[in-house]
Scaffold this motif. Structure first.
Motif, PDB file in Angstrom:
ATOM      1  N   SER A 194       0.832  -1.201   0.000  1.00  0.00           N
ATOM      2  CA  SER A 194       0.000   0.000   0.000  1.00  0.00           C
ATOM      3  C   SER A 194       0.866   1.250   0.000  1.00  0.00           C
ATOM      4  O   SER A 194       2.101   1.178   0.063  1.00  0.00           O
ATOM      5  CB  SER A 194      -0.902   0.008   1.238  1.00  0.00           C
ATOM      6  N   ARG A 195       0.212   2.406  -0.003  1.00  0.00           N
ATOM      7  CA  ARG A 195       0.943   3.672   0.074  1.00  0.00           C
ATOM      8  C   ARG A 195       1.732   3.768   1.373  1.00  0.00           C
ATOM      9  O   ARG A 195       2.783   4.400   1.433  1.00  0.00           O
ATOM     10  CB  ARG A 195      -0.026   4.856  -0.030  1.00  0.00           C
ATOM     11  N   ARG A 198       5.234   2.655   0.987  1.00  0.00           N
ATOM     12  CA  ARG A 198       6.111   3.661   0.383  1.00  0.00           C
ATOM     13  C   ARG A 198       6.564   4.663   1.446  1.00  0.00           C
ATOM     14  O   ARG A 198       7.708   5.115   1.443  1.00  0.00           O
ATOM     15  CB  ARG A 198       5.399   4.372  -0.772  1.00  0.00           C
ATOM     16  N   ASP A 203       9.368   7.533   1.626  1.00  0.00           N
ATOM     17  CA  ASP A 203       8.655   8.517   0.815  1.00  0.00           C
ATOM     18  C   ASP A 203       7.651   9.263   1.693  1.00  0.00           C
ATOM     19  O   ASP A 203       6.515   8.825   1.868  1.00  0.00           O
ATOM     20  CB  ASP A 203       7.947   7.810  -0.350  1.00  0.00           C
ATOM     21  N   ALA A 206       4.086  10.068   0.465  1.00  0.00           N
ATOM     22  CA  ALA A 206       3.126   9.000   0.178  1.00  0.00           C
ATOM     23  C   ALA A 206       1.830   9.167   0.959  1.00  0.00           C
ATOM     24  O   ALA A 206       0.791   8.641   0.566  1.00  0.00           O
ATOM     25  CB  ALA A 206       3.742   7.634   0.484  1.00  0.00           C
ATOM     26  N   LEU A 207       1.876   9.891   2.085  1.00  0.00           N
ATOM     27  CA  LEU A 207       0.688  10.138   2.891  1.00  0.00           C
ATOM     28  C   LEU A 207       0.262  11.596   2.763  1.00  0.00           C
ATOM     29  O   LEU A 207       1.102  12.487   2.649  1.00  0.00           O
ATOM     30  CB  LEU A 207       0.952   9.824   4.371  1.00  0.00           C
ATOM     31  N   SER A 320      -4.871   4.618   4.340  1.00  0.00           N
ATOM     32  CA  SER A 320      -3.595   4.484   3.625  1.00  0.00           C
ATOM     33  C   SER A 320      -3.055   3.057   3.692  1.00  0.00           C
ATOM     34  O   SER A 320      -2.127   2.708   2.965  1.00  0.00           O
ATOM     35  CB  SER A 320      -2.558   5.445   4.205  1.00  0.00           C
TER      36      SER A 320
END
Length: 348
Positions: A194-195, A198, A203, A206-207, A320
């Motif tokens: 999932s995000r 990431r 990253d 990503a959220l 997320s």
């Protein structure tokens, strides 16, 4: 300006730009306090086992989808753990053989490879042990005994060949133990990136801002005491109603297995991955929506009352965790054909 001087200036500018980019990337990395709780704990691993070969995984998928492993040929593992529906059936308790209702909600089978134990009460220490239970449970697949399971599988030459391929060192590979090993091998690789992954990988973008706020609240409030590790749960058994007694206590959870007073109302902590998609919630499927679940957990597990804005932020973070379903796994496979020797459906 001479050429060497211009070249030096350009190199200095490039170094400055590169340094600035690296600095920005370093600044963008998520703080350690937000990612540390979700690293793999030392006692669990989501990595496939050496024996989880592609042949074994492929066999496990067939067995997972094959309703002929039930007494009346009408229930498979996928019936209650629908892979196309995030591994659940979206009802409080599942319906098994002869229309019988189970006692507990069917949890998702995604991302469960590193769990400390299986079933809500933790009575199965491994996926292999868990895979055997529903086959013979009279309220689930209701097979009378292992002889019926093996007679079903050995009646189909294609299955025999697939077992030989999955367990090449065994003279008689069609065994109940190998049935559960194959199913477990298939289930271990059911993951949904999932995000949030990431974000954990560095990253920070990503959220969203609201999701980030929800994560910060999730961590600072103590939710990660239970919901930690790669699956955001599954690493422990905890008391439901830790701070404030939970009102529905008919099901005593782990206590019904051990008869140890310390285990009253203890349940295995579920994964929160894909929680947006796996309602209803809790062992009895009594909570229908995610905001309500967040409020209940804050109250009974943490002794806190969250504001509407805080609940919205935590729910946003939980969204997320919704991952991508593996298309190769959710597509029902073509099963081996029955023969005249295959036991017939038995509705009794």
């Amino acid at each position: 300006m001479k050429a060497p001087a211009r070249l030096q200036l350009r190199l200095a500018s490039a170094v400055a730009v590169l340094s600035g980019v690296l600095a920005l990337r370093a600044m963008a990395s998520p703080p350690e306090k937000l990612v540390a709780p979700f690293r793999s704990p030392p006692t669990a691993s989501t990595s496939p086992r050496p024996g989880d070969t592609q042949a074994r995984i492929a066999l496990g998928k067939l067995l997972f989808f094959d309703a002929r492993l039930s007494k009346n040929h009408d229930i498979s593992c996928n019936t209650c753990h629908n892979l196309a529906a995030y591994g659940v059936d979206h009802v409080p308790v599942s319906t098994g053989h002869h229309g019988r209702k189970g006692r507990r909600n069917s949890p998702t089978v995604y991302n469960i490879g590193g769990f400390v134990a299986q079933f809500w009460d933790g009575r199965a220490p491994t996926l292999e042990v868990q895979a055997e239970g529903p086959l013979f449970d009279p309220d689930e697949m209701a097979m009378p005994d292992d002889k019926r399971v093996l007679a079903t599988l050995t009646s189909m030459p294609e299955y025999v060949k697939l077992f030989q391929k999955a367990f090449p060192r065994e003279k008689r590979p069609v065994t109940l133990g190998n049935v559960t090993r194959a199913i477990a091998a298939f289930e271990r690789q059911l993951t949904t990136p999932s995000r949030f992954d990431r974000f954990l990988a560095g990253d920070d973008a990503a959220l969203t801002e609201q999701e980030r706020q929800g994560l910060e609240l999730f961590v600072s409030s103590g939710c990660t005491t239970c919901h930690a590790g790669p699956a955001v749960g599954g690493t422990s058994l905890q008391k439901l109603g830790l701070v404030e007694a939970y009102p529905r206590s008919k099901d005593q959870g782990r206590y019904e297995v051990t008869r140890d007073e310390e285990d009253r109302m203890k349940f295995r902590v579920p994964t929160l991955r894909n929680v947006e998609k796996t309602a209803p919630y809790l062992h009895d499927g009594s909570v229908e929506n995610l905001p309500g679940m967040v409020r209940l957990m804050a109250k009974h597990q943490l002794g806190k009352t969250l504001t509407d804005a805080q609940v919205e932020a935590v729910v946003a973070f939980l969204h997320s965790l919704t991952g991508e379903l593996p298309r190769r796994d959710i597509t029902p496979p073509k099963l081996p054909q029955s023969t005249n020797q295959t036991p017939r459906p038995d509705p009794t």
